[in-house]
Design a protein around this motif. Structure first.
Motif, PDB file in Angstrom:
ATOM      1  N   SER A 165       0.855  -1.190   0.000  1.00 50.45           N
ATOM      2  CA  SER A 165       0.000   0.000   0.000  1.00 50.45           C
ATOM      3  C   SER A 165       0.887   1.234   0.000  1.00 50.45           C
ATOM      4  O   SER A 165       1.860   1.311   0.748  1.00 50.45           O
ATOM      5  CB  SER A 165      -0.917   0.019   1.236  1.00 50.45           C
ATOM      6  N   TYR A 166       0.552   2.194  -0.862  1.00 47.41           N
ATOM      7  CA  TYR A 166       1.356   3.406  -0.929  1.00 47.41           C
ATOM      8  C   TYR A 166       0.452   4.624  -1.088  1.00 47.41           C
ATOM      9  O   TYR A 166      -0.674   4.548  -1.575  1.00 47.41           O
ATOM     10  CB  TYR A 166       2.386   3.345  -2.063  1.00 47.41           C
ATOM     11  N   ASN A 167       0.963   5.752  -0.641  1.00 47.26           N
ATOM     12  CA  ASN A 167       0.265   7.039  -0.720  1.00 47.26           C
ATOM     13  C   ASN A 167       1.290   8.062  -1.195  1.00 47.26           C
ATOM     14  O   ASN A 167       2.250   8.363  -0.486  1.00 47.26           O
ATOM     15  CB  ASN A 167      -0.297   7.428   0.656  1.00 47.26           C
ATOM     16  N   ILE A 168       1.099   8.570  -2.405  1.00 46.76           N
ATOM     17  CA  ILE A 168       2.072   9.477  -3.017  1.00 46.76           C
ATOM     18  C   ILE A 168       1.463  10.860  -3.157  1.00 46.76           C
ATOM     19  O   ILE A 168       0.392  11.019  -3.756  1.00 46.76           O
ATOM     20  CB  ILE A 168       2.510   8.941  -4.396  1.00 46.76           C
ATOM     21  N   LEU A 169       2.154  11.838  -2.616  1.00 50.42           N
ATOM     22  CA  LEU A 169       1.688  13.218  -2.711  1.00 50.42           C
ATOM     23  C   LEU A 169       2.175  13.838  -4.020  1.00 50.42           C
ATOM     24  O   LEU A 169       3.023  13.280  -4.720  1.00 50.42           O
ATOM     25  CB  LEU A 169       2.200  14.021  -1.507  1.00 50.42           C
ATOM     26  N   ASN A 170       1.624  14.981  -4.365  1.00 52.02           N
ATOM     27  CA  ASN A 170       2.031  15.669  -5.590  1.00 52.02           C
ATOM     28  C   ASN A 170       3.535  15.939  -5.562  1.00 52.02           C
ATOM     29  O   ASN A 170       4.047  16.573  -4.635  1.00 52.02           O
ATOM     30  CB  ASN A 170       1.275  16.997  -5.730  1.00 52.02           C
ATOM     31  N   THR A 197      -1.258   9.833  -5.797  1.00 51.86           N
ATOM     32  CA  THR A 197      -2.483   9.115  -5.436  1.00 51.86           C
ATOM     33  C   THR A 197      -3.305   9.935  -4.448  1.00 51.86           C
ATOM     34  O   THR A 197      -4.527   9.838  -4.426  1.00 51.86           O
ATOM     35  CB  THR A 197      -2.143   7.758  -4.810  1.00 51.86           C
ATOM     36  N   ASN A 198      -2.583  10.731  -3.598  1.00 49.80           N
ATOM     37  CA  ASN A 198      -3.244  11.555  -2.571  1.00 49.80           C
ATOM     38  C   ASN A 198      -4.266  10.741  -1.799  1.00 49.80           C
ATOM     39  O   ASN A 198      -5.376  11.171  -1.523  1.00 49.80           O
ATOM     40  CB  ASN A 198      -3.896  12.777  -3.216  1.00 49.80           C
ATOM     41  N   ALA A 229       6.607  13.906  -0.272  1.00 45.72           N
ATOM     42  CA  ALA A 229       6.825  12.628   0.397  1.00 45.72           C
ATOM     43  C   ALA A 229       6.047  11.497  -0.270  1.00 45.72           C
ATOM     44  O   ALA A 229       4.997  11.706  -0.878  1.00 45.72           O
ATOM     45  CB  ALA A 229       6.418  12.733   1.861  1.00 45.72           C
ATOM     46  N   THR A 230       6.601  10.308  -0.133  1.00 48.04           N
ATOM     47  CA  THR A 230       5.935   9.071  -0.527  1.00 48.04           C
ATOM     48  C   THR A 230       5.813   8.207   0.721  1.00 48.04           C
ATOM     49  O   THR A 230       6.783   8.037   1.453  1.00 48.04           O
ATOM     50  CB  THR A 230       6.748   8.330  -1.602  1.00 48.04           C
ATOM     51  N   TYR A 231       4.622   7.662   0.955  1.00 41.96           N
ATOM     52  CA  TYR A 231       4.377   6.844   2.138  1.00 41.96           C
ATOM     53  C   TYR A 231       4.066   5.409   1.711  1.00 41.96           C
ATOM     54  O   TYR A 231       3.377   5.183   0.710  1.00 41.96           O
ATOM     55  CB  TYR A 231       3.218   7.400   2.952  1.00 41.96           C
ATOM     56  N   VAL A 232       4.564   4.447   2.482  1.00 42.85           N
ATOM     57  CA  VAL A 232       4.342   3.031   2.195  1.00 42.85           C
ATOM     58  C   VAL A 232       3.963   2.326   3.493  1.00 42.85           C
ATOM     59  O   VAL A 232       4.482   2.648   4.565  1.00 42.85           O
ATOM     60  CB  VAL A 232       5.606   2.386   1.595  1.00 42.85           C
ATOM     61  N   ASP A 233       3.057   1.352   3.393  1.00 38.63           N
ATOM     62  CA  ASP A 233       2.628   0.616   4.584  1.00 38.63           C
ATOM     63  C   ASP A 233       2.162  -0.780   4.186  1.00 38.63           C
ATOM     64  O   ASP A 233       1.830  -1.038   3.024  1.00 38.63           O
ATOM     65  CB  ASP A 233       1.495   1.366   5.285  1.00 38.63           C
ATOM     66  N   ASN A 234       2.162  -1.664   5.163  1.00 36.39           N
ATOM     67  CA  ASN A 234       1.538  -2.990   5.046  1.00 36.39           C
ATOM     68  C   ASN A 234       2.048  -3.772   3.828  1.00 36.39           C
ATOM     69  O   ASN A 234       1.265  -4.212   2.981  1.00 36.39           O
ATOM     70  CB  ASN A 234       0.016  -2.850   4.980  1.00 36.39           C
TER      71      ASN A 234
END
Length: 290
Positions: A165-170, A197-198, A229-234
């Motif tokens: 799972s990832y969450n990518i900001l602009n 993905t925001n 920032a790019t966030y990753v989890d799980n």
């Protein structure tokens, strides 16, 4: 100390939480088997708990394969001062990725530039974690790539499911791939995500190892000069298994799935025919449940 029964040739995860009230606090833990009390400790020797943060709970985690052993010995020793231990767990490995939710910092991961990848509380970033409370935050303003990877043991000729799972900001970017140390794209080609993905997005991939494959390497990269920032989890790697159950004369079994993932629950229903009674569930000739 305590001696616990385990299954031979099985991967296990041993974890506990430690609290050091002051800098004088120092304790020791041992994890062993077969007459060697520190067989599974990192480095093969007793591990001192004197570098963990003072005034907060810290999780410690060790993964090992039981080999031919049918039991392991867990031990703690108060070496100096006072220490508190809680939530001791020894469980078969379901997720073959070590610390895939980054609850234990970035332990278990190899990082090219440590400052570019950090484990942070999701709430501090205005996010909700997919699993637990922490997420991996990746950010680089350098003129170079940043890498983070992990190599784990897998079985040959076995089917696996991989999820991330990832969450990518602009302005953020993420590249990831899965394979072996010598062929990093073997199981799935590099994915390139350059569009924000925001919000969390979860991707699932399945693959089957070959006859000579015994390791899986997962690698992520940040592109140089990420501006957000790019966030990753799980991050999860689980074995895909089949379940079989048959009824003897006088009944039937329903609810069998085509396949299941390690750690998933399966609900089966046994129905006795008229004139028969349900006797129990058996693994071979051994009754395991009424």
């Amino acid at each position: 100390d305590q001696v616990v029964t385990v299954e031979p040739n099985t991967d296990y995860e041993y974890s506990f939480w430690v609290y050091r009230p002051d800098s004088a606090s120092n304790s020791v833990y041992k994890l062993g088997a077969g007459g060697n009390d520190t067989l599974y400790n990192p480095g093969g020797s007793q591990t001192y708990l004197n570098n963990e943060a003072v005034g907060k709970w810290t999780m410690k985690q060790v993964r090992f394969n039981s080999g031919t052993n049918t039991s392991v010995k867990l031990a703690f020793c108060a070496y100096a001062g006072t220490a508190y231990i809680d939530n001791i767990r020894l469980v078969p490995v379901v997720n073959h990725i070590n610390n895939g939710s980054f609850e234990n910092g970035v332990n278990g991961w190899s990082i090219h530039k440590a400052t570019d990848f950090t484990s942070v509380k999701a709430s501090d970033e205005g996010l909700t974690a997919i699993d637990g409370t922490n997420v991996l935050k990746g950010y680089t303003a350098a003129t170079d790539w940043s890498f983070i990877n992990q190599t784990v043991t897998v079985k040959p000729n076995t089917k696996y499911r991989f999820t991330i799972s990832y969450n990518i900001l602009n302005g953020g970017r993420l590249f990831y791939k899965g394979g072996t140390s010598s062929a990093e794209n073997k199981f799935f080609e590099q994915s390139t995500i350059t569009t924000a993905t925001n919000g969390w997005k979860t991707v699932t991939k399945t693959f089957t190892t070959g006859a000579s494959d015994t390791t899986f390497k997962f690698a992520m990269q940040l592109r140089k000069s990420n501006t957000a920032a790019t966030y990753v989890d799980n991050i999860v790697l689980s074995e895909i298994r089949t379940v079989s159950a048959t009824a003897q004369e006088g009944g039937s079994v329903s609810g069998l799935p085509a396949s299941v993932y390690s750690g998933d629950a399966v609900n089966l229903t046994a129905t006795a025919d008229e004139g028969y009674e349900f006797n129990g569930w058996y693994a071979g000739d051994t009754k395991v449940s009424d």
